[in-house]
Design an enzyme around this catalytic site. Structure first.
Site, PDB file in Angstrom:
ATOM      1  N   LYS A  11      -5.885   5.710 -22.428  1.00  0.00           N
ATOM      2  CA  LYS A  11      -4.816   4.713 -22.594  1.00  0.00           C
ATOM      3  C   LYS A  11      -5.199   3.423 -21.863  1.00  0.00           C
ATOM      4  CE  LYS A  11      -0.707   7.762 -22.895  1.00  0.00           C
ATOM      5  NZ  LYS A  11       0.482   8.358 -22.539  1.00  0.00           N
ATOM      6  N   TYR A  51       4.147   6.924 -31.737  1.00  0.00           N
ATOM      7  CA  TYR A  51       5.117   7.614 -31.147  1.00  0.00           C
ATOM      8  C   TYR A  51       6.601   7.621 -31.765  1.00  0.00           C
ATOM      9  CZ  TYR A  51       2.215   7.732 -26.855  1.00  0.00           C
ATOM     10  OH  TYR A  51       0.939   8.298 -25.782  1.00  0.00           O
ATOM     11  N   PHE A  59      12.552   5.235 -22.662  1.00  0.00           N
ATOM     12  CA  PHE A  59      11.262   4.731 -22.633  1.00  0.00           C
ATOM     13  C   PHE A  59      10.513   4.074 -23.738  1.00  0.00           C
ATOM     14  CE2 PHE A  59      10.549   9.246 -22.870  1.00  0.00           C
ATOM     15  CZ  PHE A  59       9.627   9.314 -23.748  1.00  0.00           C
ATOM     16  N   ARG A  87      -4.452  19.937 -22.676  1.00  0.00           N
ATOM     17  CA  ARG A  87      -3.291  19.579 -21.919  1.00  0.00           C
ATOM     18  C   ARG A  87      -3.463  20.168 -20.536  1.00  0.00           C
ATOM     19  NH1 ARG A  87       0.639  16.423 -24.283  1.00  0.00           N
ATOM     20  NH2 ARG A  87       2.102  17.380 -22.586  1.00  0.00           N
ATOM     21  N   THR A  93       2.949  15.365 -17.563  1.00  0.00           N
ATOM     22  CA  THR A  93       3.052  13.650 -17.830  1.00  0.00           C
ATOM     23  C   THR A  93       3.454  12.900 -16.627  1.00  0.00           C
ATOM     24  OG1 THR A  93       4.210  14.669 -19.877  1.00  0.00           O
ATOM     25  CG2 THR A  93       4.637  12.344 -19.444  1.00  0.00           C
ATOM     26  N   ARG A 104      -4.695  13.244 -14.820  1.00  0.00           N
ATOM     27  CA  ARG A 104      -3.534  12.271 -14.460  1.00  0.00           C
ATOM     28  C   ARG A 104      -3.289  12.458 -13.090  1.00  0.00           C
ATOM     29  NH1 ARG A 104       0.387  14.204 -19.524  1.00  0.00           N
ATOM     30  NH2 ARG A 104      -0.177  12.160 -20.876  1.00  0.00           N
ATOM     31  N   ASN A 114       0.112   6.871 -17.533  1.00  0.00           N
ATOM     32  CA  ASN A 114      -0.727   8.077 -17.265  1.00  0.00           C
ATOM     33  C   ASN A 114      -1.903   8.356 -17.736  1.00  0.00           C
ATOM     34  OD1 ASN A 114       0.418   8.638 -19.470  1.00  0.00           O
ATOM     35  ND2 ASN A 114       1.824  10.353 -19.102  1.00  0.00           N
ATOM     36  N   HIS A 117      -3.635  10.612 -23.376  1.00  0.00           N
ATOM     37  CA  HIS A 117      -2.707  11.279 -24.195  1.00  0.00           C
ATOM     38  C   HIS A 117      -3.507  12.379 -24.831  1.00  0.00           C
ATOM     39  CE1 HIS A 117      -0.391  12.124 -27.768  1.00  0.00           C
ATOM     40  NE2 HIS A 117      -1.257  12.298 -28.431  1.00  0.00           N
ATOM     41  N   GLU A 128      -2.061  13.626 -35.932  1.00  0.00           N
ATOM     42  CA  GLU A 128      -2.627  12.493 -35.050  1.00  0.00           C
ATOM     43  C   GLU A 128      -4.199  11.932 -35.331  1.00  0.00           C
ATOM     44  OE1 GLU A 128       0.522  12.969 -31.370  1.00  0.00           O
ATOM     45  OE2 GLU A 128      -1.666  13.608 -30.955  1.00  0.00           O
TER      46      GLU A 128
HETATM   47  N1  UDP Z   1       6.567   8.334 -21.174  1.00  0.00           N
HETATM   48  C1  UDP Z   1       7.656   7.472 -20.109  1.00  0.00           C
HETATM   49  N2  UDP Z   1       8.643   7.924 -19.406  1.00  0.00           N
HETATM   50  C2  UDP Z   1       8.976   9.213 -19.550  1.00  0.00           C
HETATM   51  C3  UDP Z   1       8.358  10.296 -20.384  1.00  0.00           C
HETATM   52  C4  UDP Z   1       7.077   9.640 -21.138  1.00  0.00           C
HETATM   53  O1  UDP Z   1       6.928   6.333 -20.214  1.00  0.00           O
HETATM   54  O2  UDP Z   1      10.056   9.456 -18.982  1.00  0.00           O
HETATM   55  C5  UDP Z   1       5.590   7.844 -21.709  1.00  0.00           C
HETATM   56  C6  UDP Z   1       4.357   8.401 -21.045  1.00  0.00           C
HETATM   57  O3  UDP Z   1       3.230   7.450 -21.190  1.00  0.00           O
HETATM   58  C7  UDP Z   1       4.027   9.683 -22.025  1.00  0.00           C
HETATM   59  C8  UDP Z   1       4.481   9.423 -23.267  1.00  0.00           C
HETATM   60  O4  UDP Z   1       5.708   8.458 -23.161  1.00  0.00           O
HETATM   61  O5  UDP Z   1       2.487  10.188 -21.784  1.00  0.00           O
HETATM   62  C9  UDP Z   1       4.812  10.548 -24.371  1.00  0.00           C
HETATM   63  O6  UDP Z   1       5.546  11.276 -23.697  1.00  0.00           O
HETATM   64  P1  UDP Z   1       5.576  12.830 -23.857  1.00  0.00           P
HETATM   65  O7  UDP Z   1       6.806  13.377 -23.438  1.00  0.00           O
HETATM   66  O8  UDP Z   1       5.000  13.107 -25.345  1.00  0.00           O
HETATM   67  O9  UDP Z   1       4.501  13.153 -22.809  1.00  0.00           O
HETATM   68  P2  UDP Z   1       2.929  13.605 -22.808  1.00  0.00           P
HETATM   69  O10 UDP Z   1       2.892  14.411 -24.247  1.00  0.00           O
HETATM   70  O11 UDP Z   1       2.032  12.404 -23.052  1.00  0.00           O
HETATM   71  O12 UDP Z   1       2.591  14.340 -21.722  1.00  0.00           O
HETATM   72 MG    MG Z   2       3.538  14.291 -26.091  1.00  0.00          MG
END
Ligand code: UDP
Ligand code: MG
Length: 139
Positions: A11, A51, A59, A87, A93, A104, A114, A117, A128
């Site tokens: 990112k 997204y 958010f 993952r 996250t 992370r 974070n 992705h 994707e």
């Molecule tokens: N995100 C955020 N606030 C939150 C949760 C997610 O800003 O409370 C952002 C963060 O950059 C995250 C992305 O949205 O990586 C996508 O969220 P997801 O729940 O899919 O998390 P990921 O799959 O990236 O772990």
């Molecule tokens: Mg996700």
């Protein structure tokens, strides 16, 4: 378990901080083969579409702004059990909950900024990957 593909993004926070090389090294040491990679910058509409699953979340606006603020590196990765494996290497996250040694935990500032992705399921990975790469670009 057979060889699987997943999609990842370094990112804008991590690219700007010069952490791309260290993140790629962690990914490669975890056994992933990079089969596609390029730097790009998302337009607002592209970040919104990528997204889209989160468009009702509070958010969403901040996430789109963050993902468009600078260059990102998009990657196609291949490994046994790639989706789940990436993952694990990424960590939770919210970096506050991420395990020691994960990307992370090492590099992320907070739950939004974070660093990385990774696709959350094989079906999502296929969508994707196609969002960013033609199949002929995956080598
Ligand atoms: N995100 C955020 N606030 C939150 C949760 C997610 O800003 O409370 C952002 C963060 O950059 C995250 C992305 O949205 O990586 C996508 O969220 P997801 O729940 O899919 O998390 P990921 O799959 O990236 O772990
Ligand atoms: Mg996700």
């Amino acid at each position: 378990m057979s060889v699987e593909r997943t999609f990842s993004i370094i990112k804008s926070d991590a690219v700007a901080a010069g952490q791309s090389g260290e993140i790629l090294a962690i990914i490669q040491k975890a056994g992933f083969k990079i089969i596609g990679l390029r730097m790009t910058r998302l337009a607002e509409i592209e970040a919104q579409n990528f997204y889209g699953v989160h468009k009702e979340r509070p958010f969403f606006g901040g996430l789109v702004k963050f993902m468009t603020e600078g260059p990102i590196i998009v990657m196609a990765l291949e490994r046994e059990d790639a989706v789940k494996g990436l993952r694990e290497v990424m960590g939770a996250t919210n970096p506050a909950n991420a395990a020691e040694g994960t990307i992370r935990k090492l590099f992320a500032a907070n739950i939004e900024r974070n660093c990385i992705h990774g696709s959350d399921a094989p079906e999502t990975a296929a969508v994707e990957l196609a969002f960013f790469f033609r199949s002929s670009e995956l080598l």
